[in-house]
Design a protein around this motif. Sequence first.
Motif, PDB file in Angstrom:
ATOM      1  N   PHE A 143      86.633 -26.739 -89.987  1.00  0.00           N
ATOM      2  CA  PHE A 143      86.013 -27.531 -88.753  1.00  0.00           C
ATOM      3  C   PHE A 143      86.398 -28.716 -88.926  1.00  0.00           C
ATOM      4  O   PHE A 143      86.896 -29.641 -87.808  1.00  0.00           O
ATOM      5  N   GLY A 171      87.839 -20.130 -89.135  1.00  0.00           N
ATOM      6  CA  GLY A 171      88.618 -21.105 -89.646  1.00  0.00           C
ATOM      7  C   GLY A 171      90.068 -20.270 -89.342  1.00  0.00           C
ATOM      8  O   GLY A 171      91.203 -21.192 -89.059  1.00  0.00           O
ATOM      9  N   HIS A 202      81.754 -27.128 -92.750  1.00  0.00           N
ATOM     10  CA  HIS A 202      82.971 -25.849 -92.971  1.00  0.00           C
ATOM     11  C   HIS A 202      84.230 -26.852 -92.771  1.00  0.00           C
ATOM     12  O   HIS A 202      84.592 -27.628 -91.824  1.00  0.00           O
ATOM     13  N   GLN A 257      77.808 -26.947 -87.734  1.00  0.00           N
ATOM     14  CA  GLN A 257      78.433 -26.477 -86.325  1.00  0.00           C
ATOM     15  C   GLN A 257      79.831 -26.338 -86.272  1.00  0.00           C
ATOM     16  O   GLN A 257      80.482 -27.148 -87.080  1.00  0.00           O
ATOM     17  N   THR A 258      80.446 -25.445 -85.690  1.00  0.00           N
ATOM     18  CA  THR A 258      81.978 -25.440 -85.185  1.00  0.00           C
ATOM     19  C   THR A 258      82.241 -25.090 -83.927  1.00  0.00           C
ATOM     20  O   THR A 258      83.239 -24.688 -83.611  1.00  0.00           O
ATOM     21  N   GLN A 309      84.651 -22.915 -81.699  1.00  0.00           N
ATOM     22  CA  GLN A 309      85.554 -22.113 -82.547  1.00  0.00           C
ATOM     23  C   GLN A 309      85.016 -20.966 -83.274  1.00  0.00           C
ATOM     24  O   GLN A 309      83.712 -21.074 -83.917  1.00  0.00           O
TER      25      GLN A 309
END
Length: 292
Positions: free
Chosen positions: A236, A31, A233, A24-25, A28
């Motif tokens: 994140f 990046g 990620h 999950q991010t 956002q």
Amino acid sequence: MDYRKQFFVHPGTKLSLAGIDPAQTGDQASGEAALPEIQRHVARMAELQALLYADGKQSLLVVLQALDAAGKDGVIRHLFSGMNPQGTSVAGFKQPSADEAAHDFLWRAHQRTPARGEVVVFNRSHYEDVLVVRVHNLVPQAVWSQRYALINDFEKLLVQNGTRVLKFFLHISPEEQLARFKQRLDDPARNWKISETDYSERTLWSDYVAAYEEALRKTSSQNAPWYVIPANHKWFRNLAISQIIADSMEDMNLKVPPPRVDLDAIARKYHAAAAEQKKAGGKASARPAVKE
Ligand code: AMP
Ligand code: MG
């Protein structure tokens, strides 16, 4: 998004890592879009560390725990590089030496906790003694099961002594871990990081998950919080951790300490000419916020 709220492990409640998506991010998009925000948090961390050092009353302990290749080294490199090496250090905990193993399990951790004014990052920590030690039956259950309470008491001691304790579990999926191992295999500059145990430990993944779930649940508190950071990620992971650290440091009410001497007397004694000039109406130069 307040990641302290979102990723805090609520004490006592059931924690299921399977229920937390490591990819999950939040809100956002990418990046690249998050980069300025990460840089802002990293800059705040650096400024607040300078204040913490100048203030000299409190300290910060950041604990990083994760399975292999989840990014502990990356967090240290990306987020702590702005801090002044004077007053900041990293303590890595590997298999205990003979000397360490001959003492209680908290002995080596306690030697590396931050002094007042310092920031210390634990790259692995005393938690290994309820994680790898449990998964590999290195001590009997009767021994490791007592350690959660001992850890809570230990961290309570640190907190009462002025240390802010922040603990991060970097949460990655087994697929992402394997992909990162493969990258290490393909990149000669990173071949040195590979060990065969990294692969064999993967067969114990569910045991590690169970050990982490119990450890996080039993040792998270408002005073010494655990955060589960989605870490598939890297950007994140960096965003969430840097925001949490910077916000927590801001809550520490750090201030530039008042001068310890009579500044006017010093100025008269050692800067007579400047004092004369001041008397004659010249302006004294403003002192910068945090300088020796
Ligand atoms: P690395 O962080 O990949 O360099 O590996 C360090 C290794 O030391 C990891 O496999 C840890 O699980 C292991 N380790 C750290 N603390 C302990 C401990 N208290 N007892 C046994 N193994 C440990
Ligand atoms: Mg390893």
